[in-house]
Motif scaffolding. Structure first.
Motif, PDB file in Angstrom:
ATOM      1  N   VAL A 136       0.860  -1.179   0.000  1.00  0.00           N
ATOM      2  CA  VAL A 136       0.000   0.000   0.000  1.00  0.00           C
ATOM      3  C   VAL A 136       0.898   1.231   0.000  1.00  0.00           C
ATOM      4  N   VAL A 137       0.618   2.166  -0.907  1.00  0.00           N
ATOM      5  CA  VAL A 137       1.352   3.430  -0.948  1.00  0.00           C
ATOM      6  C   VAL A 137       0.352   4.578  -0.944  1.00  0.00           C
ATOM      7  N   MET A 138       0.848   5.767  -0.635  1.00  0.00           N
ATOM      8  CA  MET A 138       0.007   6.957  -0.633  1.00  0.00           C
ATOM      9  C   MET A 138      -0.066   7.550  -2.040  1.00  0.00           C
ATOM     10  N   LEU A 174      -1.432  -1.072  -4.125  1.00  0.00           N
ATOM     11  CA  LEU A 174      -2.703  -0.460  -3.762  1.00  0.00           C
ATOM     12  C   LEU A 174      -2.430   0.973  -3.300  1.00  0.00           C
ATOM     13  N   THR A 175      -3.304   1.900  -3.656  1.00  0.00           N
ATOM     14  CA  THR A 175      -3.075   3.293  -3.279  1.00  0.00           C
ATOM     15  C   THR A 175      -4.225   3.820  -2.430  1.00  0.00           C
ATOM     16  N   VAL A 176      -3.876   4.689  -1.495  1.00  0.00           N
ATOM     17  CA  VAL A 176      -4.872   5.403  -0.689  1.00  0.00           C
ATOM     18  C   VAL A 176      -4.424   6.852  -0.583  1.00  0.00           C
ATOM     19  N   PRO A 177      -5.362   7.791  -0.439  1.00  0.00           N
ATOM     20  CA  PRO A 177      -4.953   9.176  -0.224  1.00  0.00           C
ATOM     21  C   PRO A 177      -4.297   9.323   1.150  1.00  0.00           C
ATOM     22  N   PHE A 178      -3.228  10.083   1.225  1.00  0.00           N
ATOM     23  CA  PHE A 178      -2.606  10.401   2.504  1.00  0.00           C
ATOM     24  C   PHE A 178      -3.638  11.062   3.407  1.00  0.00           C
ATOM     25  N   TYR A 382      -8.160  24.852   8.879  1.00  0.00           N
ATOM     26  CA  TYR A 382      -7.952  23.406   8.816  1.00  0.00           C
ATOM     27  C   TYR A 382      -8.669  22.766   7.629  1.00  0.00           C
ATOM     28  N   GLU A 383      -9.901  23.149   7.376  1.00  0.00           N
ATOM     29  CA  GLU A 383     -10.672  22.528   6.295  1.00  0.00           C
ATOM     30  C   GLU A 383     -10.151  22.917   4.919  1.00  0.00           C
ATOM     31  N   HIS A 384      -9.309  23.931   4.867  1.00  0.00           N
ATOM     32  CA  HIS A 384      -8.840  24.430   3.577  1.00  0.00           C
ATOM     33  C   HIS A 384      -7.390  24.072   3.286  1.00  0.00           C
ATOM     34  N   CYS A 385      -6.614  23.695   4.299  1.00  0.00           N
ATOM     35  CA  CYS A 385      -5.200  23.398   4.062  1.00  0.00           C
ATOM     36  C   CYS A 385      -5.073  22.021   3.412  1.00  0.00           C
ATOM     37  N   PRO A 386      -4.026  21.805   2.629  1.00  0.00           N
ATOM     38  CA  PRO A 386      -3.872  20.535   1.896  1.00  0.00           C
ATOM     39  C   PRO A 386      -3.739  19.345   2.832  1.00  0.00           C
ATOM     40  N   LYS A 387      -4.492  18.276   2.527  1.00  0.00           N
ATOM     41  CA  LYS A 387      -4.451  17.046   3.321  1.00  0.00           C
ATOM     42  C   LYS A 387      -3.762  15.902   2.591  1.00  0.00           C
ATOM     43  N   ASN A 388      -3.626  16.045   1.276  1.00  0.00           N
ATOM     44  CA  ASN A 388      -3.053  14.961   0.490  1.00  0.00           C
ATOM     45  C   ASN A 388      -2.485  15.519  -0.812  1.00  0.00           C
ATOM     46  N   ALA A 389      -1.926  14.639  -1.621  1.00  0.00           N
ATOM     47  CA  ALA A 389      -1.298  15.071  -2.867  1.00  0.00           C
ATOM     48  C   ALA A 389      -2.304  15.695  -3.832  1.00  0.00           C
TER      49      ALA A 389
END
Length: 445
Positions: A136-138, A174-178, A382-389
């Motif tokens: 599994v990778v991000m 397999l990939t998942v969002p960070f 918090y809701e606007h800052c980047p959470k993933n790629a």
């Protein structure tokens, strides 16, 4: 600035090297400037132009371009004694002992020649140790130029992200969002008995410096424990930069099964390493059956450079200095954004930093995370800052690369060439350098 020599060199390079470069990230449009030498926290190009350097070789140069006397003398001594031997040397034992002594999860180390080679070997080791094939990778995470992680897609619907990689490689990735705990639970619920390892950076370092949300790494650790999978931290970027000598895993208090290293652990020379629990690392040949070998592995010059760099950092308050400058820079950048571009986001920690050209954020910085986004839930942004790629990819990447980067270069500041790569402060930088950089940011933003 005059760039006649760089342009001429690039013209020559195009005839003998694909794209005129030996690493695609260096292919700056319309052409890169060619560096003649480094000088402390600066570089000088082939035309004599001087730049404040925040690329730092893409991370390895914790101390800057000028090696302290103890590092330089160790490198010169090793080089004068012969380039390499095809036999073990004491210095590689000493560096392995240093890493095992300071990094919480590491009991044994195998040295290789690059971060890519480290992650390739770690994936092979995880598969050999568990007897399973899937990893599994991000999404958007970078683990070097290797077939198992150069994939695109979601979950088990993946395909290679580059020509030249057979489709069957992607079947096992397999990939998942960070930062997406639900996606992690879902992929383990479906494939848990077949997953050899989860491979993740503690902080996304090639996609805008994205921090984990609270509890995310703990979730991955628990899922791996429940299903008999290995948790592999890719600390090629963060190793011995974030969290000091304990690395990012110490900062986040997470105990991975395996850790990959590169960059700083070689003191600016080509290097990679895989560290972890003895019972796992000993599965490498010749102690075990998982094949791993390399002519230049444990190269004595690299080992000496890495060992003396880390010793110097430990003995001379290097982390206090670079982390203090990093905080000064990120705080200054937030002040600039509050006045000029409140929709943008400052990211980073310790001696890493970046401004991400995010598109939507509150106009106010009141109550925000100070000195870079830390994914604090009570932060109004918090809701606007980047959470993933994906969040980083949706930012204004073209504006960053086509307008902002050239303007910073014209003002004598060398940044990584796109919005995704991390930027770094080194021990040779000064408070005056930081103020000069902030003035350039004011003009360019």
């Amino acid at each position: 600035m005059n760039h006649e020599q760089s342009r001429a060199l690039y013209d020559r390079a195009l005839s003998v090297m694909p794209g005129g470069v030996n690493s695609s990230v260096r292919a700056i449009r319309p052409y890169p400037f060619f560096v003649q030498k480094g000088d402390g926290g600066h570089v000088v190009d082939a035309d004599g132009n001087r730049y404040l350097d925040f690329v730092m070789g893409y991370g390895p140069l914790l101390l800057g371009h000028d090696m302290p006397e103890q590092v330089q003398s160790a490198v010169q001594r090793r080089a004068s004694e012969g380039p390499m031997y095809g036999a073990p040397t004491e210095v590689e034992v000493e560096l392995a002992e240093f890493v095992a002594r300071h990094v919480p999860s590491v009991e044994m180390v195998r040295f290789v020649n690059s971060g890519t080679e480290a992650t390739v070997s770690a994936v092979r080791l995880a598969r050999g140790y568990t007897g399973r094939d899937k990893i599994v990778v991000m999404q958007g995470g970078y683990h070097g130029a290797q077939e198992s992680t150069l994939v695109e897609g979601e979950g088990d619907d993946t395909h290679p992200s580059s020509p030249g990689i057979p489709e069957r490689f992607a079947e096992h990735t397999l990939t998942v969002p960070f930062n997406d705990e639900e996606a992690a639970h879902t992929v383990f619920a479906k494939h848990g008995d077949d997953i050899a390892a989860v491979l993740t950076e503690p902080i996304l370092g090639n996609y805008g410096i994205v921090h984990p949300v609270e509890g995310y790494h703990e979730t991955l650790r628990n899922l791996c424990d429940e299903h008999g999978s290995l948790l592999v931290f890719d600390e090629v970027i963060t190793g011995f930069r974030v969290g000091g000598l304990q690395c990012a895993q110490g900062k986040f208090d997470i105990d991975p099964d395996l850790t990959t290293f590169g960059k700083i652990v070689g003191g600016g020379f080509p290097v990679g390493a895989i560290g972890g629990k003895s019972e796992i690392i000993e599965q490498f040949t010749p102690a075990g059956d998982v094949f791993q070998s390399g002519t230049f592995s444990g190269h004595p010059v690299t080992m000496a450079a890495g060992l003396e760099t880390l010793r110097y950092a430990a003995e001379n308050d290097v982390y206090d200095h670079v982390n203090g400058l990093g905080e000064q820079l990120r705080l200054g950048l937030q002040d600039i954004l509050e006045d000029q571009a409140p929709e943008y986001t400052v990211v980073g920690t310790d001696s890493m930093f970046k401004v991400v050209f995010t598109r939507n954020a509150p106009d106010s910085f009141e109550g925000h995370c100070e000195a870079g986004c830390q994914q604090r839930e009570d932060c109004p942004r918090y809701e606007h800052c980047p959470k993933n790629a994906g969040d980083i990819k949706r930012a204004e990447t073209e504006r960053w690369e086509r307008l902002f980067w050239p303007e910073m270069k014209d003002q004598g500041v060398f940044l990584t060439a796109n919005q995704f790569e991390s930027q770094f402060v080194c021990d040779a930088h000064t408070g005056e350098d930081i103020e000069d950089a902030l003035e350039a940011y004011k003009e360019a933003i």
